[in-house]
Scaffold this motif. Sequence first.
Motif, mmCIF file in Angstrom:
data_model
loop_
_atom_site.group_PDB
_atom_site.id
_atom_site.type_symbol
_atom_site.label_atom_id
_atom_site.label_comp_id
_atom_site.label_asym_id
_atom_site.label_seq_id
_atom_site.Cartn_x
_atom_site.Cartn_y
_atom_site.Cartn_z
ATOM 1 N N CYS A 1 -71.127 16.128 -16.076
ATOM 2 C CA CYS A 1 -70.886 16.684 -14.747
ATOM 3 C C CYS A 1 -70.696 15.552 -13.744
ATOM 4 C CB CYS A 1 -72.050 17.569 -14.320
ATOM 5 S SG CYS A 1 -71.793 18.307 -12.697
ATOM 6 N N ALA A 2 -69.625 15.641 -12.964
ATOM 7 C CA ALA A 2 -69.341 14.653 -11.918
ATOM 8 C C ALA A 2 -69.234 15.383 -10.588
ATOM 9 C CB ALA A 2 -68.037 13.924 -12.223
ATOM 10 N N VAL A 3 -70.048 14.979 -9.628
ATOM 11 C CA VAL A 3 -70.036 15.598 -8.306
ATOM 12 C C VAL A 3 -69.606 14.537 -7.297
ATOM 13 C CG1 VAL A 3 -71.392 16.774 -6.532
ATOM 14 C CG2 VAL A 3 -71.839 17.234 -8.954
ATOM 15 N N PHE A 4 -68.609 14.891 -6.483
ATOM 16 C CA PHE A 4 -68.065 13.984 -5.481
ATOM 17 C C PHE A 4 -68.293 14.578 -4.098
ATOM 18 C CE2 PHE A 4 -65.836 13.289 -9.395
ATOM 19 C CZ PHE A 4 -65.722 11.912 -9.482
ATOM 20 N N ALA A 5 -68.937 13.810 -3.238
ATOM 21 C CA ALA A 5 -69.187 14.231 -1.859
ATOM 22 C C ALA A 5 -68.430 13.281 -0.948
ATOM 23 C CB ALA A 5 -70.674 14.188 -1.549
ATOM 24 N N GLY A 6 -67.698 13.825 0.005
ATOM 25 C CA GLY A 6 -66.935 12.998 0.935
ATOM 26 C C GLY A 6 -65.531 13.536 1.091
ATOM 27 N N ASN A 7 -64.604 12.633 1.391
ATOM 28 C CA ASN A 7 -63.207 13.043 1.554
ATOM 29 C C ASN A 7 -62.279 11.878 1.223
ATOM 30 O OD1 ASN A 7 -62.844 11.423 4.006
ATOM 31 N ND2 ASN A 7 -64.118 12.967 5.002
ATOM 32 N N GLU A 8 -60.975 12.166 1.189
ATOM 33 C CA GLU A 8 -59.997 11.149 0.811
ATOM 34 C C GLU A 8 -59.893 10.030 1.837
ATOM 35 O OE1 GLU A 8 -56.320 13.180 -0.038
ATOM 36 O OE2 GLU A 8 -57.162 14.140 -1.831
ATOM 37 N N GLU A 9 -60.095 10.337 3.116
ATOM 38 C CA GLU A 9 -59.937 9.329 4.159
ATOM 39 C C GLU A 9 -61.088 8.316 4.150
ATOM 40 O OE1 GLU A 9 -59.805 12.789 5.103
ATOM 41 O OE2 GLU A 9 -57.665 12.665 4.619
ATOM 42 N N GLU A 10 -62.310 8.792 4.057
ATOM 43 C CA GLU A 10 -63.480 7.911 4.144
ATOM 44 C C GLU A 10 -64.021 7.512 2.783
ATOM 45 O OE1 GLU A 10 -66.273 9.972 6.611
ATOM 46 O OE2 GLU A 10 -64.811 10.208 8.224
ATOM 47 N N GLY A 11 -63.577 8.166 1.738
ATOM 48 C CA GLY A 11 -64.041 7.873 0.400
ATOM 49 C C GLY A 11 -65.058 8.896 -0.086
ATOM 50 N N TYR A 12 -65.373 8.775 -1.346
ATOM 51 C CA TYR A 12 -66.310 9.700 -1.988
ATOM 52 C C TYR A 12 -67.537 8.959 -2.498
ATOM 53 C CZ TYR A 12 -62.470 13.076 -2.201
ATOM 54 O OH TYR A 12 -61.454 13.944 -1.879
ATOM 55 N N ARG A 13 -68.688 9.581 -2.328
ATOM 56 C CA ARG A 13 -69.899 9.198 -3.049
ATOM 57 C C ARG A 13 -69.897 10.048 -4.311
ATOM 58 N NH1 ARG A 13 -74.536 11.208 -0.226
ATOM 59 N NH2 ARG A 13 -75.527 10.958 -2.218
ATOM 60 N N TYR A 14 -70.244 9.456 -5.420
ATOM 61 C CA TYR A 14 -70.255 10.256 -6.648
ATOM 62 C C TYR A 14 -71.555 10.092 -7.406
ATOM 63 C CZ TYR A 14 -69.187 5.977 -9.278
ATOM 64 O OH TYR A 14 -69.233 4.726 -9.835
ATOM 65 N N VAL A 15 -71.835 11.112 -8.193
ATOM 66 C CA VAL A 15 -72.921 11.058 -9.168
ATOM 67 C C VAL A 15 -72.381 11.740 -10.427
ATOM 68 C CG1 VAL A 15 -74.005 13.166 -8.294
ATOM 69 C CG2 VAL A 15 -75.344 11.580 -9.630
#
Length: 166
Positions: free
Chosen positions: A102-116
Amino acid sequence: RITMLCGFRALADYDRKDENTKAISSLLSAKECEVADAVASLKEDAGSLKGKVASLQQKMLAYRAAEIPVDEDVVAVFDASLSGNAPRELMNLLLNKGAKVCAVFAGNEEEGYRYVIGSRETDVRPLCKRMNNAFGGRGGGKPEMVQGSLLGREEAIRAEVCAVDG
């Protein structure tokens, strides 16, 4: 250490503190002599509200996890509203539900994503390294869970994370 104000500096300091006390008193709708008690009450209320918000966030994550199918080899979730520990908690809920990776991405394309990214049966560090190389990311972790940040378009990130080469 002792500091002291005398004369006009002492008066200016008193005037500034008096103005602040009056402004705070007005904002809190409290008498000037009751400002400290009103602030203590606000602090207590804020603590109570934080607890309620945390509880509601847990419920929201549980509902969100229930809606996400886990029928692919890699479940990838993009959600700009996730913050704090929520990405990791959502990942764990989806792993509990049966997701292999499972990969969860928080954020957006402009500022980038934090992932776990996590798994209970696969070492996810190679996937982390591949993602970091492909999207100028940073991060790492243990075989069962990695986290970091990267920049890229959601479609490209989704395609890379779901690629079957591991």
